[in-house]
Design an enzyme around this catalytic site. Structure first.
Site, PDB file in Angstrom:
ATOM      1  N   CYS A  18       0.819  -1.211   0.000  1.00 20.90           N
ATOM      2  CA  CYS A  18       0.000   0.000   0.000  1.00 20.90           C
ATOM      3  C   CYS A  18       0.857   1.267   0.000  1.00 20.90           C
ATOM      4  CB  CYS A  18      -1.008   0.010   1.135  1.00 20.90           C
ATOM      5  SG  CYS A  18      -0.305  -0.264   2.761  1.00 20.90           S
ATOM      6  N   HIS A 129      -2.466   0.666   7.100  1.00 22.58           N
ATOM      7  CA  HIS A 129      -2.677   0.841   5.662  1.00 22.58           C
ATOM      8  C   HIS A 129      -2.388   2.287   5.284  1.00 22.58           C
ATOM      9  CE1 HIS A 129      -4.458   0.138   1.742  1.00 22.58           C
ATOM     10  NE2 HIS A 129      -5.341   1.109   1.919  1.00 22.58           N
TER      11      HIS A 129
END
Length: 181
Positions: A18, A129
Site C-alpha cells: 500500500c 494501511h
C-alpha cells in the site's frame, strides 16, 4: 476545475504494498517500484547507528519492511519523498483537520498521506494501511488502493470530515509538501 477529460492515476492494492501504491497515486505516475523502495529500506538499515541484532526472522522481517509482502514503514515514506525534493509535515492530531489548509495551491501542498489501522479476517488480522488524498485540478480525491476506483470529495468540508474521522479513529495524517519546509 476537474473536467471529464481529467485522468486520474490509481494503483490498486496488491499484497501489502500500500505504501508503494500510495506514493505512485500521490505522484500520479509509476514513480516508485518495489525494488526502489526495498533499496531505500536497505539504505536506512545501513545508515542506522543503532542496528538491530540479526535474527533468523530478519531475512523476512526487516526493520523497515517485510521482504515478502512489502509493508513499508514511515521511514521509507519520508526517505522516498525527500529523495524527490518533498517534505513531510506530521499533522498534530490534537488540532483536528480544521487547521489543515486544504485550499493551499497544488504547488505547495502535493497531497495528504494517511496511515490507518485496519482489521481483516473478522478482526483476527490487525495491520496498518497507507492512503493518499490528492487535489487534482481543484478537486480532492481519495486514492485509497483498496478502492475499485478513485472517489471524489464534493468539497473541502467533506475532506475535513473524512480527516477528522481518520484522526478520531487513531489514524495519522501526513501533509506532503512540494519542496523543503
Amino acid at each position: 476545475m476537474a473536467t471529464e477529460n481529467t485522468r486520474i492515476y490509481h494503483e490498486r492494492q496488491r499484497l501489502q504494498f500500500c505504501l508503494l501504491h500510495s506514493l505512485n497515486n500521490l505522484f500520479q505516475k509509476d514513480a516508485f517500484t518495489r525494488a526502489s523502495l526495498n533499496e531505500i529500506a536497505e539504505k536506512l538499515v545501513l545508515d542506522d547507528p543503532n542496528k538491530e541484532t540479526w535474527t533468523p526472522f530478519s531475512v523476512l522481517f526487516k526493520p523497515h519492511h517485510n521482504a515478502m509482502t512489502g509493508n513499508y514503514d514511515i521511514n521509507v515514506l519520508i526517505a522516498a519523498l525527500e529523495g524527490e525534493g518533498k517534505s513531510v509535515v506530521w499533522h498534530d492530531r490534537r488540532n483536528g483537520a480544521s487547521l489543515i489548509n486544504l485550499d493551499a495551491s497544488e504547488e505547495s501542498l502535493m497531497g495528504i498521506v494517511l496511515n490507518v489501522s485496519v482489521r481483516k479476517f473478522g478482526g483476527l488480522w490487525k495491520s496498518r494501511h497507507w492512503i493518499t488524498l490528492k487535489k487534482i485540478d481543484e478537486v480532492w480525491y481519495n486514492l485509497d488502493s483498496d478502492l475499485l476506483a478513485p472517489e471524489t470529495f464534493k468539497d473541502t468540508e467533506e475532506v475535513r470530515e473524512f480527516l477528522d474521522y481518520i484522526i478520531d479513529h487513531g489514524g495519522e495524517v501526513l501533509l506532503v509538501m512540494n519542496g523543503k519546509q
